[in-house]
Motif scaffolding. Structure first.
Motif, PDB file in Angstrom:
ATOM      1  N   GLY A   1       3.454 -11.724  -3.594  1.00  0.00           N
ATOM      2  CA  GLY A   1       2.069 -12.089  -3.860  1.00  0.00           C
ATOM      3  C   GLY A   1       1.441 -11.316  -4.996  1.00  0.00           C
ATOM      4  N   GLY A   2       2.263 -10.667  -5.826  1.00  0.00           N
ATOM      5  CA  GLY A   2       1.740  -9.875  -6.931  1.00  0.00           C
ATOM      6  C   GLY A   2       1.106  -8.570  -6.517  1.00  0.00           C
ATOM      7  N   ASN A   3       1.420  -8.086  -5.328  1.00  0.00           N
ATOM      8  CA  ASN A   3       0.805  -6.859  -4.805  1.00  0.00           C
ATOM      9  C   ASN A   3       1.322  -5.644  -5.583  1.00  0.00           C
ATOM     10  OD1 ASN A   3      -0.038  -4.631  -3.270  1.00  0.00           O
ATOM     11  ND2 ASN A   3       0.049  -5.806  -1.370  1.00  0.00           N
ATOM     12  N   PRO A   4       0.435  -4.912  -6.252  1.00  0.00           N
ATOM     13  CA  PRO A   4       0.895  -3.768  -7.049  1.00  0.00           C
ATOM     14  C   PRO A   4       1.343  -2.577  -6.208  1.00  0.00           C
ATOM     15  CG  PRO A   4      -1.504  -3.868  -7.054  1.00  0.00           C
ATOM     16  CD  PRO A   4      -1.028  -5.115  -6.352  1.00  0.00           C
ATOM     17  N   ASP A   5       1.024  -2.579  -4.902  1.00  0.00           N
ATOM     18  CA  ASP A   5       1.410  -1.456  -4.032  1.00  0.00           C
ATOM     19  C   ASP A   5       2.836  -1.568  -3.505  1.00  0.00           C
ATOM     20  OD1 ASP A   5      -1.061  -0.289  -4.348  1.00  0.00           O
ATOM     21  OD2 ASP A   5      -1.905  -1.212  -2.545  1.00  0.00           O
ATOM     22  N   ALA A   6       3.535  -2.654  -3.868  1.00  0.00           N
ATOM     23  CA  ALA A   6       4.948  -2.800  -3.487  1.00  0.00           C
ATOM     24  C   ALA A   6       5.794  -2.307  -4.653  1.00  0.00           C
ATOM     25  CB  ALA A   6       5.257  -4.251  -3.154  1.00  0.00           C
ATOM     26  N   ILE A   7       6.197  -1.069  -4.571  1.00  0.00           N
ATOM     27  CA  ILE A   7       6.926  -0.443  -5.680  1.00  0.00           C
ATOM     28  C   ILE A   7       8.329  -0.101  -5.178  1.00  0.00           C
ATOM     29  CG2 ILE A   7       6.953   1.433  -7.351  1.00  0.00           C
ATOM     30  CD1 ILE A   7       3.934   1.573  -7.109  1.00  0.00           C
ATOM     31  N   GLY A   8       9.275  -0.944  -5.515  1.00  0.00           N
ATOM     32  CA  GLY A   8      10.611  -0.851  -4.947  1.00  0.00           C
ATOM     33  C   GLY A   8      11.291   0.478  -5.199  1.00  0.00           C
ATOM     34  N   GLN A   9      12.068   0.906  -4.200  1.00  0.00           N
ATOM     35  CA  GLN A   9      12.913   2.101  -4.328  1.00  0.00           C
ATOM     36  C   GLN A   9      14.331   1.730  -3.930  1.00  0.00           C
ATOM     37  OE1 GLN A   9      14.484   4.392  -1.788  1.00  0.00           O
ATOM     38  NE2 GLN A   9      15.347   5.455  -3.556  1.00  0.00           N
ATOM     39  N   VAL A  10      15.274   1.946  -4.845  1.00  0.00           N
ATOM     40  CA  VAL A  10      16.688   1.630  -4.598  1.00  0.00           C
ATOM     41  C   VAL A  10      17.529   2.753  -5.183  1.00  0.00           C
ATOM     42  CG1 VAL A  10      18.593   0.023  -4.985  1.00  0.00           C
ATOM     43  CG2 VAL A  10      16.268  -0.862  -4.711  1.00  0.00           C
ATOM     44  N   LEU A  11      18.490   3.229  -4.391  1.00  0.00           N
ATOM     45  CA  LEU A  11      19.462   4.219  -4.867  1.00  0.00           C
ATOM     46  C   LEU A  11      20.870   3.733  -4.532  1.00  0.00           C
ATOM     47  CD1 LEU A  11      20.465   6.985  -5.885  1.00  0.00           C
ATOM     48  CD2 LEU A  11      19.958   7.916  -3.601  1.00  0.00           C
ATOM     49  N   PHE A  12      21.689   3.563  -5.572  1.00  0.00           N
ATOM     50  CA  PHE A  12      23.121   3.347  -5.384  1.00  0.00           C
ATOM     51  C   PHE A  12      23.785   4.711  -5.489  1.00  0.00           C
ATOM     52  CE2 PHE A  12      21.918  -0.949  -6.281  1.00  0.00           C
ATOM     53  CZ  PHE A  12      22.898  -1.752  -5.694  1.00  0.00           C
TER      54      PHE A  12
ATOM     55  N   PRO B   1       6.557  -5.456   9.574  1.00  0.00           N
ATOM     56  CA  PRO B   1       5.462  -6.358   9.941  1.00  0.00           C
ATOM     57  C   PRO B   1       4.373  -6.469   8.875  1.00  0.00           C
ATOM     58  CG  PRO B   1       6.052  -4.953  11.787  1.00  0.00           C
ATOM     59  CD  PRO B   1       6.778  -4.426  10.601  1.00  0.00           C
ATOM     60  N   ARG B   2       4.191  -5.408   8.072  1.00  0.00           N
ATOM     61  CA  ARG B   2       3.200  -5.428   6.995  1.00  0.00           C
ATOM     62  C   ARG B   2       3.622  -4.385   5.972  1.00  0.00           C
ATOM     63  NH1 ARG B   2       1.180  -2.486  11.213  1.00  0.00           N
ATOM     64  NH2 ARG B   2       0.393  -0.394  10.641  1.00  0.00           N
ATOM     65  N   LEU B   3       2.994  -4.432   4.823  1.00  0.00           N
ATOM     66  CA  LEU B   3       3.449  -3.584   3.724  1.00  0.00           C
ATOM     67  C   LEU B   3       3.445  -2.108   4.080  1.00  0.00           C
ATOM     68  CD1 LEU B   3       4.342  -3.211   0.801  1.00  0.00           C
ATOM     69  CD2 LEU B   3       1.923  -3.232   0.127  1.00  0.00           C
ATOM     70  N   ASP B   4       2.385  -1.624   4.738  1.00  0.00           N
ATOM     71  CA  ASP B   4       2.281  -0.190   4.999  1.00  0.00           C
ATOM     72  C   ASP B   4       2.901   0.226   6.337  1.00  0.00           C
ATOM     73  OD1 ASP B   4       0.413  -1.378   6.600  1.00  0.00           O
ATOM     74  OD2 ASP B   4      -1.244  -0.031   6.068  1.00  0.00           O
ATOM     75  N   ALA B   5       3.643  -0.676   6.968  1.00  0.00           N
ATOM     76  CA  ALA B   5       4.389  -0.323   8.188  1.00  0.00           C
ATOM     77  C   ALA B   5       5.845  -0.079   7.807  1.00  0.00           C
ATOM     78  CB  ALA B   5       4.294  -1.455   9.207  1.00  0.00           C
ATOM     79  N   ILE B   6       6.381   1.020   8.269  1.00  0.00           N
ATOM     80  CA  ILE B   6       7.750   1.388   7.911  1.00  0.00           C
ATOM     81  C   ILE B   6       8.703   0.999   9.037  1.00  0.00           C
ATOM     82  CG2 ILE B   6       9.303   3.294   7.356  1.00  0.00           C
ATOM     83  CD1 ILE B   6       6.905   4.723   6.098  1.00  0.00           C
ATOM     84  N   SER B   7       9.640   0.125   8.712  1.00  0.00           N
ATOM     85  CA  SER B   7      10.729  -0.217   9.625  1.00  0.00           C
ATOM     86  C   SER B   7      12.026   0.315   9.028  1.00  0.00           C
ATOM     87  CB  SER B   7      10.822  -1.734   9.818  1.00  0.00           C
ATOM     88  OG  SER B   7       9.703  -2.234  10.513  1.00  0.00           O
ATOM     89  N   ARG B   8      12.958   0.702   9.897  1.00  0.00           N
ATOM     90  CA  ARG B   8      14.221   1.283   9.435  1.00  0.00           C
ATOM     91  C   ARG B   8      15.403   0.446   9.918  1.00  0.00           C
ATOM     92  NH1 ARG B   8      12.830   6.695  12.364  1.00  0.00           N
ATOM     93  NH2 ARG B   8      11.773   5.088  13.581  1.00  0.00           N
ATOM     94  N   VAL B   9      16.369   0.272   9.027  1.00  0.00           N
ATOM     95  CA  VAL B   9      17.567  -0.512   9.322  1.00  0.00           C
ATOM     96  C   VAL B   9      18.777   0.283   8.853  1.00  0.00           C
ATOM     97  CG1 VAL B   9      18.806  -2.667   8.902  1.00  0.00           C
ATOM     98  CG2 VAL B   9      16.300  -2.681   9.038  1.00  0.00           C
TER      99      VAL B   9
ATOM    100  N   LYS C   1       4.373   1.711  -1.740  1.00  0.00           N
ATOM    101  CA  LYS C   1       4.263   2.807  -2.705  1.00  0.00           C
ATOM    102  C   LYS C   1       4.264   4.185  -2.056  1.00  0.00           C
ATOM    103  CE  LYS C   1      -0.842   2.645  -2.950  1.00  0.00           C
ATOM    104  NZ  LYS C   1      -1.059   3.957  -2.327  1.00  0.00           N
ATOM    105  N   ASP C   2       3.750   4.293  -0.813  1.00  0.00           N
ATOM    106  CA  ASP C   2       3.690   5.593  -0.138  1.00  0.00           C
ATOM    107  C   ASP C   2       4.915   5.878   0.723  1.00  0.00           C
ATOM    108  OD1 ASP C   2       1.246   6.180  -1.270  1.00  0.00           O
ATOM    109  OD2 ASP C   2       0.094   5.347   0.392  1.00  0.00           O
ATOM    110  N   ASN C   3       5.889   4.991   0.686  1.00  0.00           N
ATOM    111  CA  ASN C   3       7.148   5.203   1.404  1.00  0.00           C
ATOM    112  C   ASN C   3       8.198   5.670   0.394  1.00  0.00           C
ATOM    113  OD1 ASN C   3       9.430   5.181   2.983  1.00  0.00           O
ATOM    114  ND2 ASN C   3       9.437   2.973   3.359  1.00  0.00           N
TER     115      ASN C   3
END
Length: 663
Positions: free
Chosen positions: A577-588, A490-498, A546-548
């Motif tokens: 939106g250029g938000n610097p707090d969205a810092i992607g995390q990906v692991l293959f 729902p928002r950047l600092d809300a954690i949803s799991r799939v 960033k905090d997830n």
């Protein structure tokens, strides 16, 4: 685009085996007559009851109750009366005890209703349900109806306070209820009512249990099976002028002993009734079954223990198998079986099943029927076919399971063709799941917008978008081109799991993306070629907060592609939106990579460097796997903290990966 068949990776299969224990401690028994061998009929598959009516209620169009109507949960007399008496169909879940006022009052039940208790909680106290003439297509299940008895009025002559009374109705199923300590009869089926089935109920602590008739006409057809009559005096049942009364596998025990030589009895065929009794058990009963001279009563296979008085048998009655198929349980097993399975059950009414298109014409129509804030699992069971529609599961409708019923996920397809240019990602998505605790199984989701045929500023076209928490996809396929699957919050600092397993995902540009914590396990990911020799697209575009610590985990899966070698990226960092707090995390992790993957598989996006994101591999293999300076490898120590359970557990210990796989 063609809808490909399933490409499931090997997984565990679970087989469930259930058995019914034999009756115990029956003591000395006297067989009345040997029972015929049961017919090979599939009734009660993995439990001892079905969720659809059998017997006479299943004939002449059947009994569906409130199927096709909205599902509501009631906790008050006003709400029960409102929905039960409405003109339109409803599935009415009774949660908790409803105390009816004034004492002994009736609640009218109109046509096309299902009234079902939620587990063992649903009770109607001090009141009755009444079906008036002309009412039809009603299901009443899993309720306790009790305590309208008027002290001192043992014969019920002053107040007609039944548990259920029906006059001149048709197609009614009364199932898994308990009726006890009422003011007159417990169940009255009256005045030419037809196509009625009464199954798995308990009648106890009463004088007049169950009466049928109050008519000179011989029209009623009724099936009565697997009921327990205990501590009752008479009418177990009394059937007057029934055209066909079929009784099987019922248990009559511990009859009220008040010294009455005539009106304390078990089952009674009155008037011109034609009655068949099969494989029932009579224990401590006076006059276990009797018939008027004008009636016909055939009995076979029943067991009598400590009984006295009349056991009338004459005439040929009728052959129930000429009307419907059924399965007989052995009479010796009936006491234990009925004690265990009759009356309200913990699992009935808790979950609701809505069938598409049998009861609801579209998937969205079924979702619309689910109540806001529903407190039980609602399974939308979708028959094979292609459903060209958008589906929206709003945030206030949790606990919905979308389930395809075909043999393959390709058999059931939900498809639409909206691009991002027409309203953004949410409007584009063929299916949008905003609610939590939603699952989808054995389905294919498609956005078939043809980006090559249309020039638009935003050609992204989502097959699926989720924003809710605790979402599960199993044996599902997601098909599109750009932005096929978005798992968001729902928002950047809300954690949803799939959690996605045993599934198939295809696309070209950023086709697995978003900020939700997402695990893709045991799945096949197809990177589609756009015809380029250098850059055909990006598998992922993570925008993790960033905090997830946990974004995308793609594990024990395969990435395949027909794109030229070295022309596909594993991913790029998306900063909405250029938000610097969205810092992607990906692991293959432990995943096969094709030759199409670039030697330097991560790239920049929107002015943000991939090196500032949290991109890594762990034990990838295949022609597209390599260890280079541009391919960060996760250490064994960090990998131990990046297992499936670490991504999904959260604060509530969610562990969908531990549930059995589909067989």
């Amino acid at each position: 685009m063609p809808y490909r068949c399933s490409k499931r990776l090997p997984g565990r299969a679970l087989a469930a085996v259930t058995a019914l224990a034999a009756a115990l401690g029956l003591g000395a028994i006297v067989p009345a007559e040997a029972a015929p061998a049961p017919a090979p009929v599939q009734q009660h598959a993995n439990r001892h009851w079905a969720d659809e009516p059998h017997g006479f209620a299943s004939l002449a169009g059947g009994t569906t109750g409130g199927k096709g109507g909205k599902v509501v949960t009631v906790r008050t007399q006003a709400d029960l009366a409102k929905y039960a008496g409405a003109a339109e169909p409803y599935v009415i879940r009774v949660a908790g005890a409803i105390d009816v006022e004034p004492f002994g009052s009736s609640i009218t039940v109109a046509s096309d209703k299902t009234i079902v208790g939620v587990g063992t909680s649903g009770e109607i106290v001090h009141g009755e349900l009444q079906l008036k003439p002309g009412t039809h297509n009603v299901i009443i299940r899993n309720l306790t109806i009790r305590d309208s008895y008027v002290e001192g009025d043992w014969d019920g002559k002053t107040s007609d306070f039944d548990a259920i009374q029906m006059d001149s109705v048709h197609h009614v199923w009364i199932d898994h209820n308990r009726f006890t300590h009422m003011g007159d009869g417990l169940l009255d089926v009256r005045k030419d009512s037809q196509y009625v089935t009464v199954s798995y109920n308990r009648f106890d602590t009463h004088n007049k249990a169950f009466g049928i008739g109050w008519t000179e006409n011989v029209t009623t057809q009724i099936t009565i099976d697997h009921n327990w009559f205990s501590g009752t005096k008479q009418r177990n049942p009394s059937a007057d002028n029934c055209a066909y009364a079929h009784l099987y596998n019922n248990y009559l025990s511990t009859q009220v002993d008040d010294g009455d030589p005539v009106w304390s009895y078990g089952t009674y065929a009155r008037g011109r009734t034609r009655m068949v009794i099969e494989n029932s058990f009579y224990e401590d009963v006076q006059h276990p079954y009797q018939a008027d001279a004008t009636a016909e009563l055939v009995e076979r296979g029943s067991i009598l223990r400590d009984t006295t008085g009349r056991r009338d048998e004459w005439g040929t009655a009728f052959d129930p198998r000429a009307f419907y198929a059924y399965r007989l349980d052995p009479a010796a097993a009936v006491p234990a079986l009925v004690k265990r399975f009759s009356g309200p059950q913990k699992t009935i009414g808790v979950d609701t099943v809505l069938d598409v298109p049998a009861a609801y014409p579209t998937v969205q129509a079924a979702v619309d029927a689910v109540p806001a804030g529903n407190d039980g699992l609602v399974t939308v069971r979708i028959a094979p076919g292609t459903y060209r529609e958008k589906v929206r599961v709003p945030a206030d409708k949790p606990r919905i399971a979308l389930a395809g019923t075909g043999r393959d996920r390709a058999d059931t397809v939900i498809v639409y063709d909206t691009p991002n240019a027409y309203g953004g990602s949410s409007a584009s998505a063929t299916v949008l799941i905003a609610a939590s605790d939603v699952s989808a199984r054995n389905l294919t989701f498609v956005n078939d917008f043809d980006e090559a045929a249309v020039e638009l500023g935003a050609e992204q076209a989502l097959a699926m978008k989720t924003t809710g928490d605790r979402i599960v996809f199993e044996n599902t396929a997601f098909k599109g081109n750009q932005d096929t699957l978005m798992t968001d919050s729902p928002r950047l600092d809300a954690i949803s799991r799939v959690y996605i397993r045993d599934s198939y995902i295809e696309g070209d540009v950023d086709f697995v993306y978003g900020r939700a914590t997402t695990v893709i396990e045991g799945s096949l990911i197809r990177a589609l070629s756009r015809g380029s020799t250098t850059n055909n697209g990006y598998v992922t575009a993570a925008s993790t907060w960033k905090d997830n610590p946990y974004g995308f985990l793609i594990t024990r899966s395969r990435v395949v592609s027909d794109a030229p070698a070295g022309s596909f990226h594993l991913g790029r960092p998306w900063h909405p939106g250029g938000n610097p707090d969205a810092i992607g995390q990906v692991l293959f992790r432990e995943t096969e990579l094709p030759a199409a993957i670039k030697a330097s598989p991560w790239t920049d996006m929107g002015g943000f460097s991939w090196k500032d994101a949290r991109f890594s591999e762990y034990r990838t293999y295949g022609p597209g796997a390599a260890v280079t300076a541009d391919r960060p490898q996760m250490s064994d120590a960090d990998a131990a903290r990046h297992e499936v359970a670490d991504y999904l557990a959260g604060r509530d210990g969610w562990a969908p990966q531990d549930s059995p796989r589909l067989p």
